[in-house]
Motif scaffolding. Structure first.
Motif: not given
Ligand SMILES: NC(=O)c1ccc[n+]([C@@H]2O[C@H](COP(=O)([O-])OP(=O)(O)OC[C@H]3O[C@@H](n4cnc5c(N)ncnc54)[C@H](OP(=O)(O)O)[C@@H]3O)[C@@H](O)[C@H]2O)c1
Length: 299
Positions: A76-90, A104-106, A112-120
């Motif tokens: 979950r930690y590594d997946l969220f780290a990727l989502i965080d990087r994508l959220n921050a990537d212009p 094992h993933l929810s 909820a982790r995805i930036d709502p503005a990028k939640d296509v």
């Protein structure tokens, strides 16, 4: 009477054409190329096919496609780290994590982790809230595609009686909100609905999102109604001579004789979903850059 058959494949091709045109204009006028990131966890064969198809169509409309494949046992930690990087990537305007994910993933936590503005995919609770309160939201792709087909066929939907069968967060609920926003009188039916045939018989618009093969027979349909069949059900092999045929939630053969217009399965709502994903990525790009909403591609 035989219903008009709404050709979702041709409609989706038109939507992709509109997206491609507006992407080209964005590039020429503003030097902006929209980007869609798709994250695939594990090796589910159906998901691999969807992700490949999404990537191909993304590139075809002139957008950048970023594919991230993670092993089935990713933490979950590594997946969220990727989502965080994508959220921050212009360079990334849309993020989609292909579901289902391993147990094992929810899915709720991922959304909820995805930036709502990028939640296509329009699944974030903030987007559900914005849609429900009549504000600019990212709208779930399948209901958005259904709405486009309904507007194309019927023009103004105001005052029409609409029944949505199914109340999932992915399809039924956002569909009902969209129809309400277009001033339909909306009934949301589900497994506890009493007298479902009677409820459906009153409707000018029927959207079936049940997940049961040929569940809605023609004699439930009001003559002339517009029927949008969201269901994708694979018949057991023995029921169709060994091919495992795909059918919708509506009994097409009987409904086509009563309805005014109907979407087939396959070739109806299905192709619209990826086209709307591309439309949403374009919308997200315009919004983040303070530009006008893309024409004809939003709710
Ligand atoms: N074309 C596309 O791109 C696309 C996209 C998404 C989904 N789909 C398809 O659309 C269908 C629905 O998907 P979903 O994700 O919304 O499914 P879902 O989450 O399983 O929801 C199904 C809904 O149908 C209702 N239902 C079940 N049995 C019923 C009955 N006997 N009478 C009335 N309502 C009943 C359920 O009611 P309760 O809430 O009371 O249980 C539920 O609200 C599936 O076939 C799916 O494959 C297609």
């Amino acid at each position: 009477m035989t219903a008009e058959i709404i050709d979702g494949k041709a409609f989706a091709a038109r939507v992709r054409g509109q997206v491609a045109e507006q992407v080209a204009r964005l590039k020429a006028d503003h030097g902006i190329t929209p980007g869609l990131a798709v994250v695939l966890v594990g090796e589910d064969p159906a998901s691999q096919v969807y992700v490949r198809s999404k990537g191909k169509q993304t590139v075809e409309v002139g957008m950048n496609s970023f594919e991230h494949k993670l092993p089935a046992d990713v933490s979950r930690y590594d997946l969220f780290a990727l989502i965080d990087r994508l959220n921050a990537d212009p360079a990334v305007n849309g993020i989609l994590v292909q579901f289902p994910v391993p147990d094992h993933l929810s899915e709720a936590e991922i959304v909820a982790r995805i930036d709502p503005a990028k939640d296509v995919d329009g699944l974030h609770i903030e987007n559900a809230g914005l849609l429900a309160s009549g504000q600019k939201a990212m709208v779930s792709c399948t209901p958005l595609g259904c709405l486009m087909m309904l507007r194309d066929r019927l023009g103004d939907l105001s005052g029409l009686d609409a029944v949505v069968i199914g109340r999932s967060n992915l399809v039924g609920k956002p569909m009902a909100q969209l129809l309400l926003r277009d001033s339909c009188t909306v009934t949301v039916a589900h497994s506890r609905t009493r007298d479902l045939p009677g409820v459906v018989r009153r409707a000018d618009i029927v959207v079936a999102a049940v997940g049961r093969p040929r569940f809605v027979p023609g004699d439930w349909i009001k003559p002339g109604a517009t029927v949008i069949d969201v269901g994708i059900n694979r018949l057991p092999h023995e029921e169709d001579g060994g091919k495992g045929k795909l059918v919708g939630d509506v009994d097409f053969d009987s409904a086509v004789r009563v309805a005014g217009a109907i979407t087939p399965v396959p070739g109806g709502v299905g192709p619209m979903t990826i086209a709307c994903l591309l439309a949403n990525t374009l919308t997200a790009t315009c919004r983040v850059n303070g530009l006008d909403e893309p024409e004809g591609l939003t709710a």
